[in-house]
Design a protein around this motif. Sequence first.
Motif, PDB file in Angstrom:
ATOM      1  N   VAL A 184      17.227 -18.843  -1.912  1.00 45.71           N
ATOM      2  CA  VAL A 184      18.061 -19.063  -0.724  1.00 45.71           C
ATOM      3  C   VAL A 184      17.532 -20.230   0.092  1.00 45.71           C
ATOM      4  O   VAL A 184      18.300 -21.055   0.584  1.00 45.71           O
ATOM      5  CB  VAL A 184      18.152 -17.777   0.119  1.00 45.71           C
ATOM      6  CG1 VAL A 184      18.864 -18.034   1.441  1.00 45.71           C
ATOM      7  CG2 VAL A 184      18.854 -16.678  -0.664  1.00 45.71           C
ATOM      8  N   ARG A 185      16.219 -20.342   0.203  1.00 49.45           N
ATOM      9  CA  ARG A 185      15.616 -21.407   1.011  1.00 49.45           C
ATOM     10  C   ARG A 185      16.126 -22.786   0.581  1.00 49.45           C
ATOM     11  O   ARG A 185      16.320 -23.669   1.396  1.00 49.45           O
ATOM     12  CB  ARG A 185      14.092 -21.320   0.905  1.00 49.45           C
ATOM     13  CG  ARG A 185      13.318 -22.430   1.531  1.00 49.45           C
ATOM     14  CD  ARG A 185      13.431 -22.550   3.028  1.00 49.45           C
ATOM     15  NE  ARG A 185      12.884 -21.405   3.727  1.00 49.45           N
ATOM     16  CZ  ARG A 185      13.151 -21.142   5.001  1.00 49.45           C
ATOM     17  NH1 ARG A 185      13.910 -21.941   5.703  1.00 49.45           N
ATOM     18  NH2 ARG A 185      12.657 -20.093   5.583  1.00 49.45           N
ATOM     19  N   THR A 239      18.843  -9.829  -0.704  1.00 43.61           N
ATOM     20  CA  THR A 239      20.172  -9.527  -1.249  1.00 43.61           C
ATOM     21  C   THR A 239      20.413 -10.300  -2.541  1.00 43.61           C
ATOM     22  O   THR A 239      20.878  -9.735  -3.534  1.00 43.61           O
ATOM     23  CB  THR A 239      21.263  -9.869  -0.213  1.00 43.61           C
ATOM     24  OG1 THR A 239      21.038  -9.098   0.964  1.00 43.61           O
ATOM     25  CG2 THR A 239      22.644  -9.568  -0.754  1.00 43.61           C
ATOM     26  N   ALA A 240      20.065 -11.573  -2.560  1.00 41.54           N
ATOM     27  CA  ALA A 240      20.230 -12.385  -3.771  1.00 41.54           C
ATOM     28  C   ALA A 240      19.399 -11.823  -4.924  1.00 41.54           C
ATOM     29  O   ALA A 240      19.872 -11.772  -6.072  1.00 41.54           O
ATOM     30  CB  ALA A 240      19.850 -13.830  -3.490  1.00 41.54           C
ATOM     31  N   ASP A 241      18.192 -11.379  -4.627  1.00 38.71           N
ATOM     32  CA  ASP A 241      17.338 -10.785  -5.663  1.00 38.71           C
ATOM     33  C   ASP A 241      17.965  -9.512  -6.228  1.00 38.71           C
ATOM     34  O   ASP A 241      17.955  -9.283  -7.441  1.00 38.71           O
ATOM     35  CB  ASP A 241      15.947 -10.478  -5.105  1.00 38.71           C
ATOM     36  CG  ASP A 241      15.155 -11.732  -4.757  1.00 38.71           C
ATOM     37  OD1 ASP A 241      15.531 -12.848  -5.200  1.00 38.71           O
ATOM     38  OD2 ASP A 241      14.156 -11.591  -4.017  1.00 38.71           O
ATOM     39  N   VAL A 281      16.945 -15.828   6.367  1.00 37.01           N
ATOM     40  CA  VAL A 281      16.664 -16.316   5.007  1.00 37.01           C
ATOM     41  C   VAL A 281      16.000 -15.215   4.186  1.00 37.01           C
ATOM     42  O   VAL A 281      16.355 -14.983   3.030  1.00 37.01           O
ATOM     43  CB  VAL A 281      15.800 -17.595   5.040  1.00 37.01           C
ATOM     44  CG1 VAL A 281      15.319 -17.973   3.647  1.00 37.01           C
ATOM     45  CG2 VAL A 281      16.583 -18.744   5.666  1.00 37.01           C
ATOM     46  N   ALA A 297      19.032 -23.506  -0.441  1.00 42.22           N
ATOM     47  CA  ALA A 297      20.424 -23.684  -0.045  1.00 42.22           C
ATOM     48  C   ALA A 297      20.588 -23.831   1.466  1.00 42.22           C
ATOM     49  O   ALA A 297      21.666 -24.173   1.938  1.00 42.22           O
ATOM     50  CB  ALA A 297      21.261 -22.501  -0.532  1.00 42.22           C
ATOM     51  N   VAL A 298      19.521 -23.571   2.215  1.00 39.44           N
ATOM     52  CA  VAL A 298      19.596 -23.642   3.679  1.00 39.44           C
ATOM     53  C   VAL A 298      19.362 -25.078   4.120  1.00 39.44           C
ATOM     54  O   VAL A 298      18.372 -25.702   3.757  1.00 39.44           O
ATOM     55  CB  VAL A 298      18.557 -22.703   4.334  1.00 39.44           C
ATOM     56  CG1 VAL A 298      18.545 -22.884   5.839  1.00 39.44           C
ATOM     57  CG2 VAL A 298      18.838 -21.275   3.959  1.00 39.44           C
ATOM     58  N   ILE A 308      18.470 -17.054  -7.594  1.00 44.09           N
ATOM     59  CA  ILE A 308      18.560 -18.243  -6.747  1.00 44.09           C
ATOM     60  C   ILE A 308      17.476 -18.181  -5.679  1.00 44.09           C
ATOM     61  O   ILE A 308      16.972 -17.107  -5.352  1.00 44.09           O
ATOM     62  CB  ILE A 308      19.932 -18.387  -6.068  1.00 44.09           C
ATOM     63  CG1 ILE A 308      20.221 -17.196  -5.144  1.00 44.09           C
ATOM     64  CG2 ILE A 308      21.034 -18.563  -7.087  1.00 44.09           C
ATOM     65  CD1 ILE A 308      21.392 -17.394  -4.242  1.00 44.09           C
ATOM     66  N   LEU A 310      18.625 -12.582   3.282  1.00 48.38           N
ATOM     67  CA  LEU A 310      19.537 -13.116   2.265  1.00 48.38           C
ATOM     68  C   LEU A 310      18.854 -13.208   0.907  1.00 48.38           C
ATOM     69  O   LEU A 310      19.473 -12.943  -0.131  1.00 48.38           O
ATOM     70  CB  LEU A 310      20.062 -14.487   2.688  1.00 48.38           C
ATOM     71  CG  LEU A 310      21.071 -14.488   3.830  1.00 48.38           C
ATOM     72  CD1 LEU A 310      21.368 -15.922   4.261  1.00 48.38           C
ATOM     73  CD2 LEU A 310      22.348 -13.783   3.426  1.00 48.38           C
ATOM     74  N   GLN A 311      17.567 -13.560   0.891  1.00 49.46           N
ATOM     75  CA  GLN A 311      16.832 -13.629  -0.367  1.00 49.46           C
ATOM     76  C   GLN A 311      16.727 -12.255  -1.007  1.00 49.46           C
ATOM     77  O   GLN A 311      16.891 -12.105  -2.227  1.00 49.46           O
ATOM     78  CB  GLN A 311      15.434 -14.224  -0.171  1.00 49.46           C
ATOM     79  CG  GLN A 311      14.697 -14.450  -1.476  1.00 49.46           C
ATOM     80  CD  GLN A 311      15.393 -15.479  -2.349  1.00 49.46           C
ATOM     81  OE1 GLN A 311      15.576 -16.617  -1.934  1.00 49.46           O
ATOM     82  NE2 GLN A 311      15.782 -15.091  -3.561  1.00 49.46           N
TER      83      GLN A 311
END
Length: 73
Positions: free
Chosen positions: A63-64, A47-49, A41, A66-67, A61, A44-45
């Motif tokens: 990520v937490r 990467t999203a940032d 998580v 969406a998990v 977004i 992925l966060q």
Amino acid sequence: MKMRSHPPPRGIEVMGVDLAGLRRAADRARFYVRPVDDRIVKNLQATADRFATLGLIPKPILVREAVRNAPQS
């Protein structure tokens, strides 16, 4: 595992990677299925940032959110 025949991913120009090289790398990669843990998580966060900062996604977004937390057996 062979890549399916799809159009090139959006943003391939931004990455500066040759599509044929990317396909070769994907063909050589091994993919595993495992539970999503806090480390995944966090990565992925990050990467999203980065994607949000670069404008590759329309808004930040979490990520937490969406998990899916499946019940533990």
